[in-house]
Scaffold this active site. Structure first.
Site, PDB file in Angstrom:
ATOM      1  N   ASN A  49       0.839  -1.193   0.000  1.00 41.39           N
ATOM      2  CA  ASN A  49       0.000   0.000   0.000  1.00 41.39           C
ATOM      3  C   ASN A  49       0.878   1.249   0.000  1.00 41.39           C
ATOM      4  O   ASN A  49       1.962   1.280   0.604  1.00 41.39           O
ATOM      5  CB  ASN A  49      -1.012  -0.005   1.152  1.00 41.39           C
ATOM      6  CG  ASN A  49      -0.420  -0.222   2.522  1.00 41.39           C
ATOM      7  OD1 ASN A  49       0.609  -0.861   2.671  1.00 41.39           O
ATOM      8  ND2 ASN A  49      -1.077   0.300   3.535  1.00 41.39           N
TER       9      ASN A  49
ATOM     10  N   GLU B 182       0.217   5.192   0.604  1.00 44.98           N
ATOM     11  CA  GLU B 182      -0.756   6.203   1.012  1.00 44.98           C
ATOM     12  C   GLU B 182      -0.340   7.593   0.538  1.00 44.98           C
ATOM     13  O   GLU B 182       0.759   7.789   0.006  1.00 44.98           O
ATOM     14  CB  GLU B 182      -0.931   6.140   2.532  1.00 44.98           C
ATOM     15  CG  GLU B 182      -1.497   4.788   2.954  1.00 44.98           C
ATOM     16  CD  GLU B 182      -1.781   4.673   4.435  1.00 44.98           C
ATOM     17  OE1 GLU B 182      -1.355   5.543   5.226  1.00 44.98           O
ATOM     18  OE2 GLU B 182      -2.447   3.689   4.808  1.00 44.98           O
TER      19      GLU B 182
ATOM     20  N   CYS C 100      -3.961   0.416  -2.533  1.00 47.05           N
ATOM     21  CA  CYS C 100      -3.817  -0.810  -1.758  1.00 47.05           C
ATOM     22  C   CYS C 100      -2.673  -1.683  -2.290  1.00 47.05           C
ATOM     23  O   CYS C 100      -2.269  -1.568  -3.463  1.00 47.05           O
ATOM     24  CB  CYS C 100      -5.101  -1.625  -1.815  1.00 47.05           C
ATOM     25  SG  CYS C 100      -6.452  -0.945  -0.835  1.00 47.05           S
TER      26      CYS C 100
ATOM     27  N   GLU D 299      -2.780  -4.841  -3.006  1.00 50.92           N
ATOM     28  CA  GLU D 299      -3.235  -5.697  -4.110  1.00 50.92           C
ATOM     29  C   GLU D 299      -3.222  -4.933  -5.426  1.00 50.92           C
ATOM     30  O   GLU D 299      -2.833  -5.463  -6.480  1.00 50.92           O
ATOM     31  CB  GLU D 299      -4.649  -6.212  -3.828  1.00 50.92           C
ATOM     32  CG  GLU D 299      -4.756  -7.099  -2.600  1.00 50.92           C
ATOM     33  CD  GLU D 299      -5.044  -6.331  -1.316  1.00 50.92           C
ATOM     34  OE1 GLU D 299      -4.659  -5.146  -1.216  1.00 50.92           O
ATOM     35  OE2 GLU D 299      -5.652  -6.917  -0.407  1.00 50.92           O
TER      36      GLU D 299
ATOM     37  N   CYS E 273     -10.024  -5.265   0.350  1.00 50.71           N
ATOM     38  CA  CYS E 273     -11.164  -4.347   0.351  1.00 50.71           C
ATOM     39  C   CYS E 273     -12.052  -4.623  -0.867  1.00 50.71           C
ATOM     40  O   CYS E 273     -11.677  -5.363  -1.785  1.00 50.71           O
ATOM     41  CB  CYS E 273     -10.684  -2.897   0.344  1.00 50.71           C
ATOM     42  SG  CYS E 273     -10.109  -2.322  -1.266  1.00 50.71           S
TER      43      CYS E 273
ATOM     44  N   CYS F 267     -10.488  -3.862  -4.279  1.00 48.21           N
ATOM     45  CA  CYS F 267      -9.453  -4.834  -4.667  1.00 48.21           C
ATOM     46  C   CYS F 267     -10.066  -6.171  -5.052  1.00 48.21           C
ATOM     47  O   CYS F 267      -9.527  -6.886  -5.891  1.00 48.21           O
ATOM     48  CB  CYS F 267      -8.429  -4.988  -3.553  1.00 48.21           C
ATOM     49  SG  CYS F 267      -7.322  -3.562  -3.457  1.00 48.21           S
TER      50      CYS F 267
HETATM   51  N1  THU Z   1      -5.121  -1.923   2.612  1.00 41.89           N
HETATM   52  C1  THU Z   1      -4.510  -2.678   1.648  1.00 41.89           C
HETATM   53  O1  THU Z   1      -3.480  -2.276   1.103  1.00 41.89           O
HETATM   54  N2  THU Z   1      -5.058  -3.872   1.327  1.00 41.89           N
HETATM   55  C2  THU Z   1      -6.106  -4.433   1.977  1.00 41.89           C
HETATM   56  O2  THU Z   1      -6.450  -5.560   1.657  1.00 41.89           O
HETATM   57  C3  THU Z   1      -6.806  -3.701   3.046  1.00 41.89           C
HETATM   58  C4  THU Z   1      -6.363  -2.294   3.264  1.00 41.89           C
HETATM   59  C5  THU Z   1      -4.498  -0.650   2.991  1.00 41.89           C
HETATM   60  C6  THU Z   1      -5.142   0.596   2.478  1.00 41.89           C
HETATM   61  C7  THU Z   1      -4.652   1.615   3.488  1.00 41.89           C
HETATM   62  O3  THU Z   1      -3.374   2.089   3.090  1.00 41.89           O
HETATM   63  C8  THU Z   1      -4.510   0.834   4.768  1.00 41.89           C
HETATM   64  O4  THU Z   1      -4.497  -0.536   4.397  1.00 41.89           O
HETATM   65  C9  THU Z   1      -5.633   1.075   5.775  1.00 41.89           C
HETATM   66  O5  THU Z   1      -6.871   0.908   5.179  1.00 41.89           O
END
Ligand code: THU
Length: 133
Positions: free
Chosen positions: A42, A44, A53, A55, A86, A89
Protein backbone atom coordinates in the site's frame (compact mmCIF):
# COMPACT_ATOMS: atom_id res chain seq x y z
CA UNK A 1 10.51 -13.09 -9.52
CA UNK A 2 10.05 -16.86 -9.64
CA UNK A 3 12.08 -18.54 -6.86
CA UNK A 4 10.34 -17.05 -3.86
CA UNK A 5 7.44 -18.39 -1.85
CA UNK A 6 4.27 -16.37 -1.93
CA UNK A 7 4.54 -15.63 1.78
CA UNK A 8 8.17 -14.56 1.50
CA UNK A 9 7.32 -12.32 -1.44
CA UNK A 10 4.45 -10.67 0.42
CA UNK A 11 6.53 -10.23 3.58
CA UNK A 12 9.41 -8.69 1.64
CA UNK A 13 7.25 -6.07 -0.04
CA UNK A 14 5.30 -5.45 3.19
CA UNK A 15 8.49 -3.86 4.51
CA UNK A 16 8.28 -1.23 1.76
CA UNK A 17 4.68 -0.22 2.41
CA UNK A 18 4.23 3.54 2.71
CA UNK A 19 1.55 3.98 5.34
CA UNK A 20 2.35 7.07 7.44
CA UNK A 21 -1.33 7.95 7.90
CA UNK A 22 -2.99 4.66 8.80
CA UNK A 23 0.23 3.07 10.08
CA UNK A 24 -1.24 -0.13 8.66
CA UNK A 25 1.23 -1.77 6.28
CA UNK A 26 0.10 -4.39 3.79
CA UNK A 27 2.04 -6.58 1.37
CA UNK A 28 0.60 -8.59 -1.51
CA UNK A 29 2.03 -11.21 -3.84
CA UNK A 30 0.36 -12.35 -7.04
CA UNK A 31 1.50 -15.38 -9.02
CA UNK A 32 0.72 -15.61 -12.72
CA UNK A 33 0.36 -18.72 -14.87
CA UNK A 34 4.05 -18.87 -15.85
CA UNK A 35 5.05 -18.85 -12.18
CA UNK A 36 6.17 -15.25 -11.97
CA UNK A 37 5.38 -13.53 -8.68
CA UNK A 38 4.52 -9.82 -8.65
CA UNK A 39 4.60 -7.79 -5.46
CA UNK A 40 2.74 -4.73 -4.24
CA UNK A 41 2.41 -2.69 -1.06
CA UNK A 42 0.00 0.00 0.00
CA UNK A 43 1.12 3.51 -0.88
CA UNK A 44 -0.76 6.20 1.01
CA UNK A 45 -1.02 9.91 0.26
CA UNK A 46 -1.69 13.01 2.30
CA UNK A 47 -4.75 13.40 0.07
CA UNK A 48 -6.17 10.24 1.60
CA UNK A 49 -8.33 8.96 -1.29
CA UNK A 50 -5.26 8.92 -3.54
CA UNK A 51 -3.73 6.10 -1.54
CA UNK A 52 -3.52 2.69 -3.18
CA UNK A 53 -3.82 -0.81 -1.76
CA UNK A 54 -1.16 -3.51 -1.81
CA UNK A 55 -3.23 -5.70 -4.11
CA UNK A 56 -3.67 -2.84 -6.58
CA UNK A 57 0.09 -2.31 -6.63
CA UNK A 58 0.77 -5.97 -7.35
CA UNK A 59 -1.85 -5.99 -10.12
CA UNK A 60 -0.31 -2.87 -11.66
CA UNK A 61 3.15 -4.49 -11.64
CA UNK A 62 1.69 -7.60 -13.25
CA UNK A 63 -0.09 -5.68 -15.98
CA UNK A 64 2.95 -3.50 -16.65
CA UNK A 65 4.96 -6.67 -17.27
CA UNK A 66 2.39 -7.80 -19.81
CA UNK A 67 0.91 -10.58 -17.68
CA UNK A 68 -2.85 -10.97 -17.45
CA UNK A 69 -3.78 -14.18 -15.64
CA UNK A 70 -3.59 -14.49 -11.85
CA UNK A 71 -3.38 -18.01 -10.41
CA UNK A 72 -2.67 -17.29 -6.73
CA UNK A 73 -2.86 -14.37 -4.28
CA UNK A 74 -1.21 -13.91 -0.87
CA UNK A 75 -1.78 -10.88 1.40
CA UNK A 76 -0.05 -10.11 4.68
CA UNK A 77 -0.65 -7.36 7.23
CA UNK A 78 0.28 -6.63 10.83
CA UNK A 79 -3.11 -7.38 12.32
CA UNK A 80 -4.48 -9.71 15.00
CA UNK A 81 -6.48 -11.59 12.37
CA UNK A 82 -5.89 -12.11 8.65
CA UNK A 83 -7.01 -9.05 6.66
CA UNK A 84 -9.33 -9.52 3.66
CA UNK A 85 -8.95 -7.43 0.49
CA UNK A 86 -11.16 -4.35 0.35
CA UNK A 87 -14.17 -4.25 -1.97
CA UNK A 88 -12.35 -2.39 -4.72
CA UNK A 89 -9.45 -4.83 -4.67
CA UNK A 90 -11.86 -7.76 -4.87
CA UNK A 91 -13.15 -6.33 -8.15
CA UNK A 92 -9.59 -5.69 -9.36
CA UNK A 93 -8.56 -9.27 -8.55
CA UNK A 94 -11.67 -10.64 -10.29
CA UNK A 95 -10.69 -8.81 -13.48
CA UNK A 96 -7.64 -11.07 -13.90
CA UNK A 97 -8.66 -14.25 -12.03
CA UNK A 98 -10.93 -17.23 -12.44
CA UNK A 99 -13.28 -17.63 -9.50
CA UNK A 100 -11.37 -20.58 -8.06
CA UNK A 101 -8.09 -18.68 -7.70
CA UNK A 102 -6.89 -19.17 -4.11
CA UNK A 103 -6.43 -16.13 -1.89
CA UNK A 104 -4.46 -16.52 1.34
CA UNK A 105 -4.78 -13.77 3.94
CA UNK A 106 -2.24 -13.79 6.73
CA UNK A 107 -0.87 -12.06 9.75
CA UNK A 108 2.77 -11.29 10.40
CA UNK A 109 2.85 -14.10 12.94
CA UNK A 110 1.72 -16.61 10.33
CA UNK A 111 -1.99 -17.10 11.01
CA UNK A 112 -3.65 -17.79 7.67
CA UNK A 113 -7.19 -17.79 6.26
CA UNK A 114 -7.78 -19.22 2.80
CA UNK A 115 -10.56 -18.28 0.41
CA UNK A 116 -11.11 -17.78 -3.33
CA UNK A 117 -11.73 -14.82 -5.58
CA UNK A 118 -15.33 -15.98 -6.16
CA UNK A 119 -16.00 -16.32 -2.43
CA UNK A 120 -14.68 -12.81 -1.88
CA UNK A 121 -16.90 -11.34 -4.58
CA UNK A 122 -20.10 -13.30 -5.14
CA UNK A 123 -22.24 -11.98 -7.97
CA UNK A 124 -19.31 -10.10 -9.46
CA UNK A 125 -19.95 -7.59 -12.21
CA UNK A 126 -18.19 -8.87 -15.33
CA UNK A 127 -18.04 -8.26 -19.07
CA UNK A 128 -21.03 -10.55 -19.61
CA UNK A 129 -23.23 -7.95 -17.96
CA UNK A 130 -22.46 -5.56 -20.79
CA UNK A 131 -23.54 -7.97 -23.53
CA UNK A 132 -25.90 -5.42 -25.11
CA UNK A 133 -23.40 -2.60 -25.40
N1 THU B 1 -5.12 -1.92 2.61
C1 THU B 1 -4.51 -2.68 1.65
O1 THU B 1 -3.48 -2.28 1.10
N2 THU B 1 -5.06 -3.87 1.33
C2 THU B 1 -6.11 -4.43 1.98
O2 THU B 1 -6.45 -5.56 1.66
C3 THU B 1 -6.81 -3.70 3.05
C4 THU B 1 -6.36 -2.29 3.26
C5 THU B 1 -4.50 -0.65 2.99
C6 THU B 1 -5.14 0.60 2.48
C7 THU B 1 -4.65 1.62 3.49
O3 THU B 1 -3.37 2.09 3.09
C8 THU B 1 -4.51 0.83 4.77
O4 THU B 1 -4.50 -0.54 4.40
C9 THU B 1 -5.63 1.07 5.78
O5 THU B 1 -6.87 0.91 5.18
Amino acid sequence: MTDLSMRDAALAVYENAYAPYSRFKVGAAIRTEDGTVFQGCNVENVAYPEGTCAEAGAIAAMAAAGARKIVEVYVVADAPLPVPPCGGCRQKLAEFSDGDVPVTMSTLSGMEDKTTVAQLLPGAFDAGHMANT
